[in-house]
Write a protein that holds these residues in place. Structure first.
Motif, short mmCIF file in Angstrom:
data_model
loop_
_atom_site.label_atom_id
_atom_site.label_comp_id
_atom_site.label_asym_id
_atom_site.label_seq_id
_atom_site.Cartn_x
_atom_site.Cartn_y
_atom_site.Cartn_z
N UNK A 153 53.13 64.15 68.87
CA UNK A 153 53.19 63.64 69.70
C UNK A 153 51.68 63.60 70.68
N UNK A 154 52.08 62.69 71.32
CA UNK A 154 50.69 61.53 72.10
C UNK A 154 49.86 62.78 73.03
N UNK A 155 48.77 62.86 72.87
CA UNK A 155 48.48 63.85 73.77
C UNK A 155 48.59 65.16 73.94
N UNK A 156 48.94 65.37 72.48
CA UNK A 156 48.83 66.89 72.26
C UNK A 156 48.13 67.30 71.02
N UNK A 157 47.67 68.08 71.10
CA UNK A 157 46.53 68.83 69.36
C UNK A 157 48.06 69.45 68.59
N UNK A 158 48.15 69.31 67.49
CA UNK A 158 48.83 69.65 66.44
C UNK A 158 48.21 71.27 66.18
N UNK A 159 48.73 72.16 65.66
CA UNK A 159 47.81 72.68 64.64
C UNK A 159 48.52 73.21 63.92
N UNK A 160 48.36 73.00 62.71
CA UNK A 160 48.23 72.81 61.56
C UNK A 160 47.95 73.66 60.51
N UNK A 161 47.16 75.00 60.46
CA UNK A 161 46.40 76.39 60.07
C UNK A 161 47.00 77.61 61.84
N UNK A 162 48.32 78.36 60.44
CA UNK A 162 48.81 78.73 61.31
C UNK A 162 49.37 80.45 60.38
N UNK A 163 48.88 81.37 60.48
CA UNK A 163 50.11 81.87 59.36
C UNK A 163 49.88 83.72 60.24
N UNK A 164 51.67 83.98 60.74
CA UNK A 164 51.60 85.56 61.06
C UNK A 164 52.69 86.39 60.84
#
Length: 229
Positions: A153-164
């Motif tokens: 989406x515009x104006x939102x930073x997409x988190x690409x690296x996540x593990x949990x």
């Protein structure tokens, strides 16, 4: 959207309490062995937090644990309740299920993090796998994925690296050991020094809020997927 330079400049003006909750929910963990020795960063109110780094990655990782006075089903049910999650996970403005299969213990969710000004909001798509080990422990393994059903989406930073990971171990009828470990790259223009400084605070705040919320919850085996019963 603010430029990276402007975000960094404005971040310096944020007070500490905002930063403590800023990275909440975003830095939930993996169980990769540390390349550097773990440090016990926090040990209070029954919550322990260790921080460490792995080779070739400057962002700190953590693992944390606490004992919760509740049933195993109630603790697990709280984590799986996406509607309730929006109430107790800091800065989560949207937590919605895209896909869920309780028979095989798999889910995909969308999460949006409503960060305080001047930071850009973050979001991510998470795939989770649930399992029950032979010793009775319940494990959630989560990771970020790309899903065509959730475009950037515009104006939102997409988190690409996540593990949990989350691990729930029954110690007694009303006592559960809850462990979590985590890593995420928040992306965008958040200074590394700020992120690493508060990585040790984030899991403490998360577990503290969870321990309070679980007192108001009443989940049973009927509220958790078949694969976990």
């Amino acid at each position: 959207m603010l430029s990276p330079q402007m975000e960094i400049l404005m971040l310096k003006r944020l007070k500490q309490p905002a930063w403590i909750v800023l990275v909440s929910t975003m830095l939930i963990a993996n169980t990769v062995h540390a390349a550097t020795q773990e440090k016990l960063s926090i040990n209070k109110n029954g919550i322990k937090v260790w921080t460490y780094q792995v080779e070739n990655n400057p962002i700190m990782r953590y693992r944390a644990e606490t004992i919760v006075n509740t049933t195993l089903e109630n603790a697990v049910g709280l984590i799986l309740d996406t509607e309730k999650g929006k109430k107790w996970i800091p800065y989560v403005s949207d937590l919605s299920v895209i896909e869920r299969n309780d028979t095989i213990g798999k889910f995909i969710v969308y999460m949006r993090l409503d960060f305080p000004f001047p930071l850009s909001d973050r979001d991510l798509v998470v795939e989770g796998k649930l399992s029950k080990l032979s010793d009775g422990r319940i494990v959630f393994k989560n990771k970020s994925i790309v899903d065509a059903r959730v475009p950037v989406k515009a104006n939102i930073v997409r988190i690409q690296q996540y593990e949990g990971d989350w691990v729930f171990q029954k110690l007694a009828a009303q006592q559960v050991k809850v462990s979590t470990s985590g890593f995420a790259d928040p992306a965008g223009a958040i200074p590394l020094s700020f992120v690493n400084n508060f990585v040790q605070q984030q899991p403490y705040q998360m577990l503290q809020r969870m321990k309070q919320q679980v007192k108001q919850s009443h989940y049973s085996s009927n509220d958790i997927p078949e694969v976990l019963r």
